[in-house]
Design a protein around this motif. Sequence first.
Motif, PDB file in Angstrom:
ATOM      1  N   ARG A 107      48.310  79.994 -65.137  1.00 36.89           N
ATOM      2  CA  ARG A 107      49.711  79.835 -65.532  1.00 36.89           C
ATOM      3  C   ARG A 107      49.885  80.047 -67.025  1.00 36.89           C
ATOM      4  O   ARG A 107      50.847  80.682 -67.468  1.00 36.89           O
ATOM      5  CB  ARG A 107      50.235  78.446 -65.141  1.00 36.89           C
ATOM      6  CG  ARG A 107      50.500  78.296 -63.653  1.00 36.89           C
ATOM      7  CD  ARG A 107      51.397  77.104 -63.368  1.00 36.89           C
ATOM      8  NE  ARG A 107      50.783  75.835 -63.715  1.00 36.89           N
ATOM      9  CZ  ARG A 107      49.928  75.180 -62.938  1.00 36.89           C
ATOM     10  NH1 ARG A 107      49.566  75.702 -61.777  1.00 36.89           N
ATOM     11  NH2 ARG A 107      49.438  74.011 -63.296  1.00 36.89           N
ATOM     12  N   ARG A 145      55.049  77.004 -67.091  1.00 35.86           N
ATOM     13  CA  ARG A 145      53.645  76.569 -67.206  1.00 35.86           C
ATOM     14  C   ARG A 145      53.356  75.398 -66.269  1.00 35.86           C
ATOM     15  O   ARG A 145      52.220  75.196 -65.847  1.00 35.86           O
ATOM     16  CB  ARG A 145      53.333  76.164 -68.646  1.00 35.86           C
ATOM     17  CG  ARG A 145      53.149  77.327 -69.610  1.00 35.86           C
ATOM     18  CD  ARG A 145      52.627  76.857 -70.962  1.00 35.86           C
ATOM     19  NE  ARG A 145      52.263  77.992 -71.804  1.00 35.86           N
ATOM     20  CZ  ARG A 145      53.047  78.511 -72.746  1.00 35.86           C
ATOM     21  NH1 ARG A 145      54.252  77.977 -72.956  1.00 35.86           N
ATOM     22  NH2 ARG A 145      52.655  79.540 -73.458  1.00 35.86           N
ATOM     23  N   ARG A 156      52.826  78.008 -59.167  1.00 38.96           N
ATOM     24  CA  ARG A 156      53.341  79.175 -58.447  1.00 38.96           C
ATOM     25  C   ARG A 156      52.509  79.506 -57.208  1.00 38.96           C
ATOM     26  O   ARG A 156      53.023  80.065 -56.238  1.00 38.96           O
ATOM     27  CB  ARG A 156      53.396  80.376 -59.400  1.00 38.96           C
ATOM     28  CG  ARG A 156      54.026  81.629 -58.783  1.00 38.96           C
ATOM     29  CD  ARG A 156      54.220  82.718 -59.823  1.00 38.96           C
ATOM     30  NE  ARG A 156      54.434  84.010 -59.219  1.00 38.96           N
ATOM     31  CZ  ARG A 156      55.611  84.473 -58.794  1.00 38.96           C
ATOM     32  NH1 ARG A 156      56.692  83.716 -58.907  1.00 38.96           N
ATOM     33  NH2 ARG A 156      55.711  85.673 -58.259  1.00 38.96           N
ATOM     34  N   TYR A 202      49.854  84.691 -59.894  1.00 43.10           N
ATOM     35  CA  TYR A 202      50.119  84.680 -61.334  1.00 43.10           C
ATOM     36  C   TYR A 202      50.114  86.075 -61.948  1.00 43.10           C
ATOM     37  O   TYR A 202      50.244  86.212 -63.163  1.00 43.10           O
ATOM     38  CB  TYR A 202      49.130  83.753 -62.030  1.00 43.10           C
ATOM     39  CG  TYR A 202      49.308  82.327 -61.558  1.00 43.10           C
ATOM     40  CD1 TYR A 202      50.393  81.569 -61.992  1.00 43.10           C
ATOM     41  CD2 TYR A 202      48.440  81.763 -60.631  1.00 43.10           C
ATOM     42  CE1 TYR A 202      50.590  80.277 -61.536  1.00 43.10           C
ATOM     43  CE2 TYR A 202      48.631  80.466 -60.168  1.00 43.10           C
ATOM     44  CZ  TYR A 202      49.706  79.731 -60.624  1.00 43.10           C
ATOM     45  OH  TYR A 202      49.915  78.457 -60.157  1.00 43.10           O
TER      46      TYR A 202
END
Length: 244
Positions: A7, A32, A36, A47
């Motif tokens: 991240r 951050r 994800r 990412y």
Amino acid sequence: MDPAVLREDMVDGLVHESKGVLADESLAVAMRDVPRHEFVENESAAYADRAHECHGTRVLAPSTVARLLEALAPRRGDSVLVVGAGVGYTAAVLAELVGETNVHAVDIARPMVYEARANLERAGYGGVLVDCRDGARGLPAYAPFDRILLEAATVSPPRELLEQCREGGRIVYPRGAQPQRLEARRPDGTTERFGAVSFEPLLVDGEQVGAVERNRTAREDVEHATRRAQSRTGWEREWIEWEG
């Protein structure tokens, strides 16, 4: 590799001048913090700055999400509506920015609603409301909204969304067919334009994945009929009232 490190690398790439799509520090912090990989099946690909496919819909690339949210400019405590919940990632980033109970998302495709709810719950954002709705009609029960984000292209924001945007609020949407540009509009009609984007068109009921029928003009027909009824003046209206 540790997802937190991935991240960090992802956000650093978005901030770097080579891309320069992320300038807001609070948004950088939010991106951050949001895992994800809970929204994209392949952890390593999650990412990477590219779009993905999921259940027939496109998962936006991180750089696209950053551009949308920079244009939206949400503030802590704002009430936000996301039209086109998708897998829920954008809603999760917004939850970090404004508080998860202030984020509402709708999607016309029921499978995506289930997907978004599951992803958000797993990622720790279970307070985000996700509902199956025709996005063009918004979510009137929770209106007005300070910010409305459309993750689908349209020539202009649907009337019902404009009515659900609070005075002084902001609607961000990809404008046009092709080419498209990202645009922010306020209820008073003032606009601000950003760079070029490419999104699928805003769907109406009957166009979602798995639907039996497709009727792109359903919403436009209703709005046209409403405007026509409201525009009647003079002898037509008097005659109708006299008959009543």
